[in-house]
Design an enzyme around this catalytic site. Structure first.
Site, mmCIF file in Angstrom:
data_model
loop_
_atom_site.group_PDB
_atom_site.id
_atom_site.type_symbol
_atom_site.label_atom_id
_atom_site.label_comp_id
_atom_site.label_asym_id
_atom_site.label_seq_id
_atom_site.Cartn_x
_atom_site.Cartn_y
_atom_site.Cartn_z
ATOM 1 N N GLU A 45 0.815 -1.223 0.000
ATOM 2 C CA GLU A 45 0.000 0.000 0.000
ATOM 3 C C GLU A 45 0.847 1.271 0.000
ATOM 4 O O GLU A 45 0.669 2.161 0.831
ATOM 5 C CB GLU A 45 -0.967 -0.017 1.187
ATOM 6 N N GLU B 147 -6.028 -10.524 -1.745
ATOM 7 C CA GLU B 147 -6.878 -10.310 -0.564
ATOM 8 C C GLU B 147 -8.352 -10.249 -0.974
ATOM 9 O O GLU B 147 -9.094 -9.372 -0.539
ATOM 10 C CB GLU B 147 -6.484 -9.026 0.172
#
Length: 331
Positions: free
Chosen positions: A161, A267
């Site tokens: 991220e 994910e």
């Protein structure tokens, strides 16, 4: 071509009863067929899930489902910085050791998650302002954690991220102190720590081929690879809203153009867990040669970080939803 919903439901019912006859009692397996086994039959590496000591020791159906139906595991929290090095130089591997032992005992491929992330980061790291200090801290953390599991982890999310929605680097202690050079430092250190592990850059909202964030990821990764940074794969978290599965093919193809050896869905969860959305994502990975696998972010809805959106493949009673059977039928 993606089968229509009527075809999927019909095929799923046929396979459900066939699976009961061939695969043992549904109650012990929680699903009549392993979607991981069927996915691998198409040449992919895995269709996996997540685990940690808490969820594995909670409802006994969770480990039963994982053992029977999924082939890969990522740790939900136990390998993050706040869990593995809460105080400088003081490493704690109790939770991650438990996770790795479970995965290895049950023959599950392991993805390590995650080494460098701005969140779940101890304050002693986020308060560093000196370049040399932060570089040394990063190198020591990455090296120590990776060597703890050297030879046991198939792939690592080395950085996680790191992009803003406009495709620029996220503001974090790493980018503020080291600029984008922290990416090179992280990947070079990881390569040295475990040369056999695949090294990934992982992010969310990479779900539209034309989005600024995805385009920023692709352009940066191309640049870093050209400069010799050892990035092997891009992970797309793929936390989707309802109806967003159709865009997965375009986004995975766009990510694959960055020049890495691999891409992966890391994910996956989808609001409402519709059969169409889940099958769209599975087909997107099947159709992209660089897509090695899919990790679903949780077993059953009660354990999901998005529990109120019912985003997973097993319901509150830990029974497989239509989406699970639709995937099995589509495969």
């Amino acid at each position: 071509m993606i089968p229509n919903i009527t075809q999927l439901k019909t095929a799923a019912l046929v396979m459900l009863f066939a699976g009961q006859a061939l695969s043992g009692p549904v109650e012990s397996r929680q699903a009549s067929e392993s979607i991981d086994a069927k996915f691998k039959a198409h040449g992919k590496k895995y269709l996996g899930n997540i685990a940690d000591q808490g969820t594995l020791n909670g409802n006994p159906k969770t480990p039963a489902i994982i053992k029977a139906n999924f082939g890969q595991l990522s740790p939900e929290n136990s390998m993050k910085w706040d869990a593995t090095e809460p105080s400088q130089g003081q490493f704690s591997f109790a939770g991650s050791d438990y996770f790795v032992e479970f995965a290895e005992t049950n023959g599950k491929l392991i993805r390590g998650h995650t080494l460098v992330w701005h969140s779940q980061l101890p304050s002693w790291v986020s308060s560093i302002t000196d370049k040399t200090t932060l570089t040394d801290v990063m190198k020591n953390h990455i090296t120590t954690v990776m060597k703890q599991y050297k030879g046991k982890v198939y792939a690592w999310d080395v950085v996680n991220e790191i992009f803003e929605e406009d495709g620029t680097l996220r503001d974090s202690v790493f980018s503020r102190v080291l600029g984008e050079d922290f990416v090179r430092i992280a990947f070079e250190t990881a390569r040295e720590a475990d040369p056999e592990a695949k090294l990934y850059i992982n992010d969310y909202n990479l779900d539209s081929a034309t989005s600024a964030k995805l385009q920023g990821m692709v352009s940066h990764v191309k640049k870093w690879i050209a400069a010799g940074v050892p990035i092997d794969g891009i992970g797309s978290q793929t936390h989707l809203g309802a109806g967003a599965g159709a865009a997965a093919s375009g986004s995975l193809n766009a990510l694959a153009s960055a020049g890495t050896e691999e891409v992966a869905v890391t994910e996956l969860d989808i609001a409402g867990a519709s059969s169409t959305d889940y099958v769209d994502v599975v087909n997107a990975c099947l159709d992209q040669p660089k897509c090695v696998g899919i990790t679903v972010w949780g077993v059953a809805d009660p354990d999901s970080w998005r529990a109120d959106e019912s985003p997973l493949l097993f319901d509150a009673s830990y029974n497989p939803k239509e989406a699970y059977n639709a995937i099995a039928a589509a495969l």
